[in-house]
Design a protein around this motif. Sequence first.
Motif, PDB file in Angstrom:
ATOM      1  N   ALA A 233      -2.568   2.660   1.921  1.00  0.00           N
ATOM      2  CA  ALA A 233      -1.354   2.181   1.246  1.00  0.00           C
ATOM      3  C   ALA A 233      -1.694   1.189   0.138  1.00  0.00           C
ATOM      4  CB  ALA A 233      -0.402   1.552   2.264  1.00  0.00           C
TER       5      ALA A 233
ATOM      6  N   ARG B 275      -0.868   1.603  -3.842  1.00  0.00           N
ATOM      7  CA  ARG B 275      -0.108   0.571  -4.571  1.00  0.00           C
ATOM      8  C   ARG B 275      -0.905   0.052  -5.771  1.00  0.00           C
ATOM      9  NH1 ARG B 275       1.240  -1.246   0.542  1.00  0.00           N
ATOM     10  NH2 ARG B 275      -0.261  -2.942   0.389  1.00  0.00           N
TER      11      ARG B 275
ATOM     12  N   LYS C 118      -0.745  11.207  -3.779  1.00  0.00           N
ATOM     13  CA  LYS C 118      -0.169  10.047  -3.097  1.00  0.00           C
ATOM     14  C   LYS C 118       0.642   9.186  -4.067  1.00  0.00           C
ATOM     15  CE  LYS C 118      -3.608   9.756   0.584  1.00  0.00           C
ATOM     16  NZ  LYS C 118      -2.712  10.069   1.669  1.00  0.00           N
TER      17      LYS C 118
END
Length: 189
Positions: free
Chosen positions: A9, A13, A56
């Motif tokens: 994650a 980001r 993603k």
Amino acid sequence: MPRAGLTPATVVREAAALADEVGYEKLTLAALAARLGVALPSLYKHVRGADALHQKLAVLATAEIADVLTAAAAGRSGGDALRAVAAVYREYARQHPGRYPAAQRAPDPADPEHLAAGQRAVGAVRAILLGYGLDGDAATDAIRMFRAAVHGFVALEAAGGFGLPRDTDRSFGELVAGLDRAYLSWENR
């Protein structure tokens, strides 16, 4: 010095932030590894490669767009909802010039998270169109019309493609007003 606590994650980001800074087309694993302070092979613990990273990022950007579209449409209907959703779509593209192109990637049928985000984004526009009496095939055509018109405008605007001496906000307002008129007069409901 490598960053402790790096997660998939966090990698996505940071990739999104980097894409916004340097542009989607310049987002590479090497640039991301440098930003994160890790060796390039270390990224492969969190993402399988460049295409997986872009996938993603597409999921993240699509989910973000779905969130802003849904929030903008809430409690509104008709032209008011259409204007609000078009405005936040344009604003998202302006605020996130690197991740916005990732959201244009069609949802991967093998990625349930991407499919869900895409369905939420389309669902926000579909809900507005129901207020115009558009459903089924007519709604599909109208959704495509909305996306092509608004995306086309924001893509041209981002590329500096509007050189005529007229305020682009006015032109964008006219575009959305044209969509409103088209939806109000749609045949074959």
